[in-house]
Enzyme design. Structure first.
Site, PDB file in Angstrom:
ATOM      1  N   SER A   1       6.570  36.688 -68.080  1.00  0.00           N
ATOM      2  CA  SER A   1       6.418  37.931 -68.835  1.00  0.00           C
ATOM      3  C   SER A   1       7.000  39.101 -68.036  1.00  0.00           C
ATOM      4  O   SER A   1       8.182  39.088 -67.677  1.00  0.00           O
ATOM      5  CB  SER A   1       4.945  38.149 -69.200  1.00  0.00           C
TER       6      SER A   1
ATOM      7  N   HIS B   1      -2.695   7.904   6.152  1.00  0.00           N
ATOM      8  CA  HIS B   1      -2.957   6.594   5.534  1.00  0.00           C
ATOM      9  C   HIS B   1      -4.445   6.280   5.688  1.00  0.00           C
ATOM     10  O   HIS B   1      -5.095   5.875   4.733  1.00  0.00           O
ATOM     11  CB  HIS B   1      -2.081   5.533   6.204  1.00  0.00           C
TER      12      HIS B   1
ATOM     13  N   HIS C   1     -37.353 -10.909 -35.235  1.00  0.00           N
ATOM     14  CA  HIS C   1     -38.493  -9.984 -35.162  1.00  0.00           C
ATOM     15  C   HIS C   1     -38.532  -9.189 -36.461  1.00  0.00           C
ATOM     16  O   HIS C   1     -37.791  -8.238 -36.646  1.00  0.00           O
ATOM     17  CB  HIS C   1     -38.349  -9.052 -33.953  1.00  0.00           C
TER      18      HIS C   1
ATOM     19  N   HIS D   1      -9.459   2.777  -0.990  1.00  0.00           N
ATOM     20  CA  HIS D   1      -8.039   2.517  -0.765  1.00  0.00           C
ATOM     21  C   HIS D   1      -7.437   2.009  -2.071  1.00  0.00           C
ATOM     22  O   HIS D   1      -7.703   0.877  -2.498  1.00  0.00           O
ATOM     23  CB  HIS D   1      -7.894   1.478   0.356  1.00  0.00           C
TER      24      HIS D   1
ATOM     25  N   ASP E   1     -42.750  -8.325 -25.735  1.00  0.00           N
ATOM     26  CA  ASP E   1     -43.246  -8.465 -27.107  1.00  0.00           C
ATOM     27  C   ASP E   1     -44.334  -9.527 -27.175  1.00  0.00           C
ATOM     28  O   ASP E   1     -45.353  -9.343 -27.859  1.00  0.00           O
ATOM     29  CB  ASP E   1     -42.092  -8.823 -28.045  1.00  0.00           C
TER      30      ASP E   1
ATOM     31  N   CYS F   1       0.798  -1.219   0.000  1.00  0.00           N
ATOM     32  CA  CYS F   1       0.000   0.000   0.000  1.00  0.00           C
ATOM     33  C   CYS F   1       0.837   1.279   0.000  1.00  0.00           C
ATOM     34  O   CYS F   1       0.312   2.353  -0.270  1.00  0.00           O
ATOM     35  CB  CYS F   1      -0.929   0.008   1.215  1.00  0.00           C
TER      36      CYS F   1
END
Length: 1827
Positions: A654, A342, A942, A383, A1111, A207
């Site tokens: 030109s 902690h 369906h 934690h 349905d 930890c």
């Protein structure tokens, strides 16, 4: 004596750092480096609660958010693993945790990681990679700048969950597992991918891992191992096993909360996340002007040693680590006002930790002492184990930075084992400002590991550091957006635009640019947005994101590449009023150049250049224009140079050679202005003499063309494909006309005098004399001459004389320069040479052509966009403030070793909802999923009218599930407190393989909650399908209800019979939806059913009310409808479309009983129903009230686009073997009529006539008599037919029409096509009116007229005949009209003879054939496919568009579509003024775009040009044309008039040609023709329209083959608009407007050439048009239709022979009755018989001539004989038709009532004879050839 360390500790941080550097240089170790402050300069994090960075994390802390939730099903089944007893085997004592969403998502491509490696990588490693990158971006450190540096990576990891998942599937383990899961690989991969050379350390102290990693990183910095450090940690909870183990220790909180230091503490709750911080030594951060968030003053680690147990905390060790950190930080405990503890919330751990805190920070409570708050981020996010320390560290950093202490959650009173009364420690239950203190704010962070490793860090407020402010806001800012691909650049731009208009609205634009340009990585692709202000920047970013052009936006593909720049100076023509004004105001370098040049300009030219530009007036006169242009070019050159863009070579065109010479150093500015002034003043004397023209011809072709015009010369070699000529105006115009006939560009060039031509000769001596003393210098920059081929021109008087007289060799000069140079920049006020440059350079694709200014666009933005394209920014934004821009947007994909749901039978995500996102504002929610039949195959069961459709029950379940998930109900639980109200299906959703669905839950301002369900069209538009309102009511159980008392009794109905009945109405319930196992109809009109979910239906715990159950319950409502009413129509069906309320009270199993009630609504508008579901225990489980069943017609059911699009494709089909000679001769024995155009005034006609003559000579034989006539001489044609009609020895066999070939002019093509179509209809009328019995076959022969290969342009005249072939196939199928296109380069007559001899073989005939060499191709109708990935532009924002027929129904639909897609100007063409209704539509569109109506017939000269001119007037570029003009006049070919043909032909065909010509010089994205399905499918009665449409189809093909944009859509009928309705109700259903728009978007994006869009009725095509079976063109459709069925089995006429006369008559009557019903649109035969008397004339039933033709064709298909159309139209009844057919079949009819047919038939024959006699009196004697 004090130690070195102690004395060093007394130094200031900067002094210590300086001393350290000196000792490092001396090679001495400096132990006190451990005291040096470390700066936190960047943060990246992902934590529960949708935290994606420090800003969202702080917001969560400030708001006191608790992110703990039930374990998501995609991790594991929380219920399956839960048991409150810690000793229970394999179970855990909690269902809770803090979770990060989408942990399986990763942008592997961004980091160059292969998908296979990504799958093997632990998601913790992936998350670390992305978060580390985000942390560096937050720090303002470009990640790519760290390669090779001493940058360290220290990360904490301790979880092996992904390894466990991998090990569970050993078969999937591969080599990448060894680098994908070890913790060391997580840090090693970051160092590897970023090229970091510092230490890379993975830390596992359980930890405390991530806080220990931060400590080690600080130490590494202080010891000079690293200069930058990435530190943090990651933890993901992917497996239940660790939680099971922790439960055995009773470490986990059963309530799922960390109650830190509270009396209710009962353990911790696990969390997950990732945090990374970027650390530098403070002195380095200050030196580098980094933004310092906080400072790490000191840190320490130690171990518990031997304590009460290895996992038991040690108060003494904790106190020691705190004391060490404070000492190393050199701060006192009382200066710390906040400790991030902690604080896990365990009964044992909290009191021990408090003891250590009290012994250090708790001392000193008394007068004047500031308190110290204790907090724990675990109360917010759980934690995080290995990432817990970095989460607390980031919280502490943000708190000291912002001066605020967030409140601690879940604290009410101290743990009884804690006595805080004598300490300065407290737990803040409310957020509060930081306590006032004399020094900087300080906090501390603790983290204690399971293994006993402890860490403590002291954090301090950052010192005030002066960040260099951005300099004065530049007049433009350059925002460089970078990405690894163009798509990533686009998404980054979109995200940045949203941020700038939202959260970042206050950030100065200069700071945004500074951060982007100096603090973000530069990837392979980048784009630039140039903007003056924020609004302009946002608009530019959005344009970049959308891929739309905009001034100031330089996309990824516009940046110049490769070495070598050429400045190209144009000649006259780029001048415009106000040029240079913006540059004078905005660009100091330009203004300075103009100011410095002005005195010289005044001296040489005689007026002020500076004042001319300031005034902004139009410069007039050649003697003023040319000097001003040279002045502009010289100033623009200095502008480029001021930004470091220097030419490597120069080219002049030109007069532009003058500027080029000055820039190259060959002439001084004084000399250059002298040259141009002298030149232009002499030219002014010749003003008005000569003309010049631009031709789309190369030099050789131009020279050959003008050879016949001695006074016309070649003046300019512009490009490989373009030249300019000069000469007398009348001769130049003649040449223009000659080139135009070749369909090539030819137009005048606006000039005062024709230079580079002998017209100039008189002034040349004076020019040489005036410049004789010119003293040019060798150029310092190479000049590539356009006057001579010489590589080293000398800019003396002779050169300038030749410059004016010689042809301009521009193409040659550019080609030469292109060998060594890649970027060409035109230096002029407006681009005039870019097309010539691109045309010359583009073939190799490696050159970039740019310009400097554009008169249509903002001068400054445009110039700086060009600068950006060559890699120079207006401002580098080197100073400025770092702002928190959005991080790199990731392009996530899912990578997982196996399906996460494999960890449990219970899947994570609701299958109809999908991935869930909670929006950060308003509490809205969004879900996205795919409900396509490949993902959810059960939904394919369906169907409505053959199409898979999302059931209303599916939408209802989605609404229930969305409400439950968003409002906090568990994923697998019912929600008795949630009621769905006002549920409505607005549009049906057709399903294909993949059907993305988006569900949105919206909280309204009125506290109402709505659910809306959307799909997305191919054009990107969202389409809403269903809506519902959500109500949260108090939890209630269903009230007692009589329905729940037990099964009822009544009339039982077989479920199989019921489903069969539904199929007759278009409803199909496959195995997954056939859920009714028992049906009982009750006396009160209700029904009761039993529902059992079939095995084929999916099981999922997330269903609240399974769609199959609901349905089936809705089917139960249908079961209450009487059978006769259900089966009343095959064209409409009752479907549920809305519910008033839906309530679910309790879980519904896989078996349930349903009671359904039904009420008919007044007026037959629909039916209302109600259902109650009763579970097996007899309790009411759910109720649905207010069910509305609406009668839905078949044509209202939407079809996916793929089922509506068609094409005609060429297929190679060799001819069948020719039988032996004599039998072959038999098939061709008889009279033949050969028709051709006798006039040979064009090469194509002569070719056809010659081929016809040769054919006649080859074809005649003793068995074949051949007649000829002029196809355009109607009298001769009719006479020829009369001659053959009475020749019994040579019965008519065939008519062969030779049609003229290609013309060089499309206008001629158009006229020829129309005349040919008319002449062939004359042939048809002659055949029908003259020949009786079996009709001769009609052959139409062309030579090379059809486009078979993509590069064949074909000829529209020939192709227009395909429309006629298609229509005649239905009007006169016995004629078997066939179009044969021969290859005239081979042996065409051999191929034709083979076709004629083969005509009698086979049951089907090919009707459109093309020979290419010895290969034979036939045309076939096929389903089309589209590739939407091409992504061609459809509608550009702000662009202009033209719509012909714009006031018609389709035209207005298109106009609205264009406006909806962002068009800026829409020009609508129409023949008349808009009606009031049209004006209303136009007024609405005017609010969003500029709508202009141009009145006129588009077929008339000048109207098309006016439309285009009007579109261009807005300044926006014309990007698209829609030709939708049409006139429909239905008429059978037999009765068509020439006027009828002309009226239909003009708008469609002639109008198309006019629009083609008018857009010749337009740079279009698309040119779209609206054609008709009649030209693709055929349509009786629409020959004129089909032919005109076919001509349009061919024009589109011709444009494509010529390299021009073009597409055509052959539309079927539309339901609300349009004019072509001939096949509606029979073979074609109508297209809805929404379907049409979807097709428009998709087909244009896919860049298809030709596509038919029609709803072809597969079930009726063969019935209405049985003749299509005999035409091979329809083979694919017939195969589809055969599977759909037709009128039922029919044995044909042979079956009648076995019946007695009465039975035969009944069989014929019934078959004809069925045919008539189908043709006339009756869905039930009873409408015709017996409801209508058999002797009632069909004309009284509404029959018309088109129906009569189809009834006749149907009779021929069924019986082999046919009743005349005239008989049908002149009062025949069903009895009359039966009698006529019986007579023709040779069957004796016993019914005398049928004799009326004789009278009607005689009358029809008399009328036909009268018409024939009249024709005969007009006919001359035809020429007869043959034996």
């Amino acid at each position: 004596m004090t130690s070195l360390a102690e004395r060093a500790a007394q130094l200031s941080p900067n002094a210590r750092a300086a001393l350290a550097r000196e000792l490092v240089r001396a090679g001495t170790t400096f132990p006190t480096d451990i005291c040096e402050p470390v700066a936190v300069v960047g943060i990246g994090c992902r934590f529960p609660g949708n935290v994606t960075g420090p800003e969202s994390f702080w917001q969560l802390l400030a708001d006191g958010v608790d992110t703990i939730e039930q374990v998501p099903p995609d991790r594991w089944d929380a219920d399956a693993f839960y048991d409150p007893d810690p000793s229970a085997s394999g179970r855990m004592t909690t269902k809770w945790g803090g979770f990060v969403s989408d942990v399986d998502a990763f942008d592997a491509d961004f980091f160059g990681i292969t998908p296979r490696e990504a799958v093997a990588m632990d998601p913790q490693h992936r998350m670390l990679l992305e978060v580390a990158w985000e942390a560096l971006e937050h720090a303002g450190i470009p990640p790519d700048s760290l390669s090779g540096t001493r940058t360290g990576v220290m990360m904490g990891l301790s979880s092996w969950d992904y390894t466990i998942v991998n090990i569970e599937r050993r078969a999937d383990i591969d080599a990448y597992l060894s680098t994908g899961t070890p913790h060391c690989a997580a840090v090693g991969r970051i160092a590897y991918l970023l090229g970091l050379r510092g230490p890379a350390v993975a830390v596992d102290t359980a930890c405390s891992s991530s806080l220990v990693a931060i400590h080690l990183a600080c130490q590494s910095l202080r010891l000079r191992e690293t200069d930058v450090a990435l530190a943090g940690g990651v933890q993901l909870t992917l497996s239940p096993f660790t939680a099971i183990a922790l439960s055995k220790w009773s470490a986990l909180s059963p309530t799922g909360r960390c109650n830190s230091f509270d009396a209710n503490a009962d353990g911790f709750v696990r969390g997950e996340g990732c945090g990374v911080v970027v650390l530098k030594r403070l002195a380095d951060a200050v030196r580098d002007q980094d933004r310092v968030l906080a400072v790490v003053r000191g840190s320490a680690t130690n171990s518990d040693g031997r304590s009460n147990g290895m996992t038991a905390p040690n108060a003494l060790a904790q106190r020691d680590v705190i004391t060490s950190a404070l000492k190393l930080a050199d701060v006192t405990p009382d200066s710390v006002n906040y400790v991030e503890t902690h604080g896990t919330g365990t009964v044992l751990g909290d009191p021990i930790e408090f003891e250590s805190l009290a012994a250090t920070y708790g001392l000193g409570k008394g007068q004047g002492e500031s308190p110290c708050a204790l907090g724990s981020v675990k109360t917010n996010i759980g934690h995080l184990e290995a990432a817990a320390g970095v989460a607390g560290f980031i919280k502490a950093v943000l708190a000291v930075q912002r001066g605020h202490i967030p409140r601690n959650l879940h604290f009410t009173r101290w743990n009884p084992a804690i006595d805080a009364s004598a300490t300065r420690l407290f737990v803040p239950t409310e957020s509060a400002p930081w306590p006032a203190a004399a020094g900087p704010r300080r906090a501390a962070v603790s983290s204690f590991g399971l293994s006993g490793t402890n860490a403590h860090v002291v954090v301090e407020q950052a010192p005030d550091t002066a960040v260099a402010a951005a300099g004065g806001m530049p007049y433009v800012s350059a925002l460089n957006v970078s990405g690894k691909t163009a798509a990533r650049v686009a998404s980054a731009a979109a995200v940045l635009a949203d941020w700038m208009s939202g959260p970042g609205a206050a950030a100065p634009l200069a700071d945004v640019a500074h951060t982007l340009n100096r603090h973000r990585a530069r990837h392979a692709k980048f784009a630039t947005v140039i903007a003056r202000d924020r609004a302009e920047a946002i608009a530019g970013l959005r344009a970049l994101a959308a891929g739309q052009p905009r001034v100031g936006v330089v996309d990824c593909d516009q940046h110049a590449g490769g070495p070598g720049r050429v400045f190209v100076y144009s000649g006259q023509g780029s001048q415009w009023a106000s040029m240079g004004q913006q540059l004078l105001a905005n660009e100091p370098a330009f203004a300075k150049a103009v100011a410095e040049l002005d005195p010289i300009f005044v001296d040489q030219v005689g007026f002020s250049l500076q004042q001319t530009l300031i005034d902004g007036d139009e410069v007039v006169g050649i003697d003023r224009i040319q000097p001003v242009l040279v002045g502009m070019q010289l100033a623009l050159t200095e502008l480029w140079r001021s930004y470091g863009v220097i030419p490597d070579a120069v080219i002049g065109h030109s007069m532009g050679e003058v500027s080029a010479a000055v820039v190259a150093g060959a002439l001084t500015p004084e000399q250059g202005l002298r040259v141009i002034t002298t030149r232009s003043r002499l030219m002014a004397r010749l003003s008005g003499q000569g003309a010049m023209a631009l031709l789309e011809l190369d030099a050789d072709a131009a020279e050959a063309l003008i050879a016949g015009y001695p006074q016309v010369t070649l003046a300019v070699h512009a490009s490989p494909r373009q030249t300019v000529i000069a000469g007398p105006p009348e001769q130049v115009d003649t040449v223009i006309a000659a080139v135009a006939t070749q369909n090539r560009l030819a137009r005048r060039v606006e000039v005062d005098v024709a230079s580079h031509h002998p017209i100039i000769d008189p002034i040349l001596p004076e020019l040489r004399s005036a410049l004789a003393d010119l003293t040019p210098q060798p150029p310092s920059i190479p000049i590539i001459s356009t006057t001579y081929e010489s590589a080293q021109p000398v800019a003396d008087a002779d050169y300038w004389s030749a410059n004016l007289r010689n042809p301009v060799r521009f193409h040659q000069a550019v080609t030469a320069a292109g060998v060594d140079h890649n970027t060409f920049i035109e230096i002029s006020p407006h681009p005039v040479l870019t097309h010539a440059l691109t045309d010359t350079l583009d073939p190799d694709g490696s050159h970039t052509v740019m310009s400097t200014m554009n008169r249509e666009l903002d001068q400054t933005l445009y110039f700086h966009a060009q600068l950006a394209a060559v890699g120079v920014a207006a401002s580098e934004h080197t100073t400025g403030r770092l702002v928190d821009l959005p991080p790199t947007p990731w392009h996530h994909q899912r990578f997982w070793v196996t399906d996460r749901s494999a960890m449990s039978e219970l899947a994570a995500t609701h299958p109809l909802l999908g991935a869930h996102i909670e929006m950060p504002r308003n509490g809205d929610h969004v879900w996205q999923t795919d409900v396509g039949t490949e993902v959810c195959p059960w939904l394919a069961d369906h169907k409505v009218f053959g199409q898979p459709i999302m059931p209303a029950a599916g939408f209802a379940e989605i609404a229930l599930a969305a409400a439950s998930e968003a409002l906090g109900t568990a994923a697998d639980a019912v929600a008795p407190n949630i009621v769905i109200n006002q549920f409505e299906v607005e549009q049906m959703l057709p399903l294909d393989g993949h059907t993305p669905l988006t569900t949105q839950l919206i909280r309204g301002g009125d506290s109402q909650i709505r659910v809306e369900i959307y799909s997305r069209t191919r054009g990107g538009e969202f389409c809403r399908h269903a809506t519902a309102k959500v109500e949260q009511s108090p939890r209630e159980c269903a009230h007692a209800h009589p329905e729940a008392q037990g099964p009822a009794t009544g009339t039982t109905v077989s479920p199989a019979d019921f489903y069969a009945l539904l199929r007759q109405t278009g409803q199909h319930h496959g195995p997954a939806f056939a859920a009714l196992s028992r049906i009982v109809r009750l006396a009160d009109g209700s029904a009761e059913t039993e529902i059992s979910i079939p095995d084929e239906a999916p099981r999922h715990p997330g269903y609240r009310l399974h769609p199959v159950v609901l349905d089936a319950a809705l089917q139960s409502v249908g079961a209450a409808i009487p059978d006769g009413e259900i089966a009343g129509s095959a064209e409409a069906s009752y479907l549920p479309v809305s519910f008033e309320t839906i309530r679910v009270y309790r879980d519904i199993g896989r078996h349930v009983r349903c009671r359904a009630h039904l009420t008919n609504l007044d007026g037959g508008t629909g039916k209302m129903g109600r259902i109650v579901l009763i579970n097996d225990a007899g309790h009411i489980a759910a109720e649905v009230d207010g069910i509305y069943l609406r009668r839905v017609e078949r044509r209202a059911v939407p079809l996916p686009l793929e089922q509506k699009i068609f094409d005609a494709e060429w297929t190679e089909s060799p001819i069948a073997a020719v039988p032996a000679p004599e039998p072959a001769a038999e098939t061709t024995r008889g009279s033949w009529l050969v028709l051709a155009d006798a006039t040979v005034d064009a090469p194509g006609k002569a070719q056809a006539k010659s081929m016809a003559d040769d054919f006649v000579q080859q074809w005649r034989s003793p068995m074949r008599r051949v007649h000829t006539a002029d196809i355009h001489d109607e009298s001769a044609v009719l006479a020829a037919f009369a001659e053959t009609a009475g020749d019994p020895e040579h019965p008519p066999v065939g008519v062969v029409v030779f049609v003229g070939g290609a013309s060089s002019r499309l206008d001629d093509e158009l006229a020829a096509a129309r005349d040919t179509v008319w002449s062939i209809t004359t042939v048809v009328r002659a055949v029908v009116g003259t020949w009786h019995g079996r009709s001769p076959r009609l052959w139409l022969v062309t030579g090379g007229g059809l486009s078979v290969a993509d590069d064949e342009p074909g000829t529209p005249a020939a192709a227009s005949l395909k429309g006629l072939v298609r229509v005649l196939a239905f009007e006169h199928p016995d004629m078997r009209t066939t179009l044969v296109d021969l290859d005239i380069t081979q042996d065409p007559l051999t191929a034709l003879s083979a076709e004629l001899r083969n005509a009698g073989s086979g049951s089907r005939h090919d009707d459109v054939i093309a020979w290419r060499g010895e290969r034979r191709f036939v045309e076939r109708l096929s389903r089309a496919t589209i590739d939407v990935s091409k992504g061609h532009p459809v509608v550009r924002q702000g662009a202009s568009y033209v719509v012909t027929g714009g006031l018609g129904g389709l035209g207005l639909v298109v106009a609205r579509w264009l406006v909806d897609r962002g068009a800026g100007r829409v020009v609508l063409g129409g023949r008349s003024d808009p009606t009031d209704e049209q004006c209303n539509v136009l007024a609405e569109l005017q609010t969003r775009a500029e709508i202009v109506v141009v009145r006129g017939d588009v077929a008339s000269p000048g109207v098309a040009e006016k439309l285009i001119e009007t579109a261009r007037q807005s300044g926006g570029q014309l990007r698209g044309v829609v030709h939708a003009a049409a006139v429909i006049e239905d008429s059978l070919v037999f009765s068509m008039s020439r006027d009828n043909l002309e009226r239909v032909w003009a708008p469609k065909a002639t109008g198309a040609l006019r629009m083609h010509e008018a857009t010749a010089d337009c740079e279009l994205d698309w040119w779209l023709g609206f054609s008709s399905a009649a030209s693709l499918l055929g349509s009786p009665g629409q020959a004129a329209y089909a032919c005109a449409s076919a001509w349009l189809d061919a024009l589109v093909g011709w444009r494509r083959a010529s390299g021009l944009p073009a597409a055509v859509i052959n539309w079927g009928p539309w339901s609300e608009v349009g004019v072509a309705q001939a096949l509606v109700g029979s073979v074609l259903d109508t297209i809805s407007v929404a379907e049409g728009i979807e097709a428009l978007d998709s087909l244009l994006a896919a860049d298809r050439i030709r596509t038919g869009v029609a709803r072809l009725r597969a079930d009726r095509a063969l019935v209405a048009f049985p003749e299509i079976r005999s035409i091979s063109y329809f083979t694919q459709v017939v195969e589809e239709l055969d599977s759909a069925g037709d009128l039922g089995d029919w044995g044909g006429p042979d079956a009648l022979a076995d019946l007695d006369p009465g039975e035969a008559r009944r069989a014929v009557t019934e078959r004809m009755c069925a045919r008539i019903a189908a043709v006339m649109g009756y869905t039930d035969q009873s409408t015709v018989e017996p409801a209508v008397p058999l002797d009632k004339p069909l004309t009284e039933l509404g029959l018309d001539s088109l129906m009569a033709v189809r009834i006749r064709n149907g009779a021929r298909a069924d019986f082999g004989v046919e009743p005349p159309v005239a008989l049908i139209l002149q009062g025949a009844s069903l009895h009359d038709l039966t009698a006529d057919l019986m007579r023709q079949l040779g069957l004796n009819d016993p019914d005398p009532a049928l004799n009326n047919a004789d009278t009607i038939r005689d009358r029809a024959r008399q009328r036909a004879a009268a018409r024939h006699g009249a024709a005969m009196r007009r006919r001359p004697k035809p020429e007869v050839q043959g034996g």
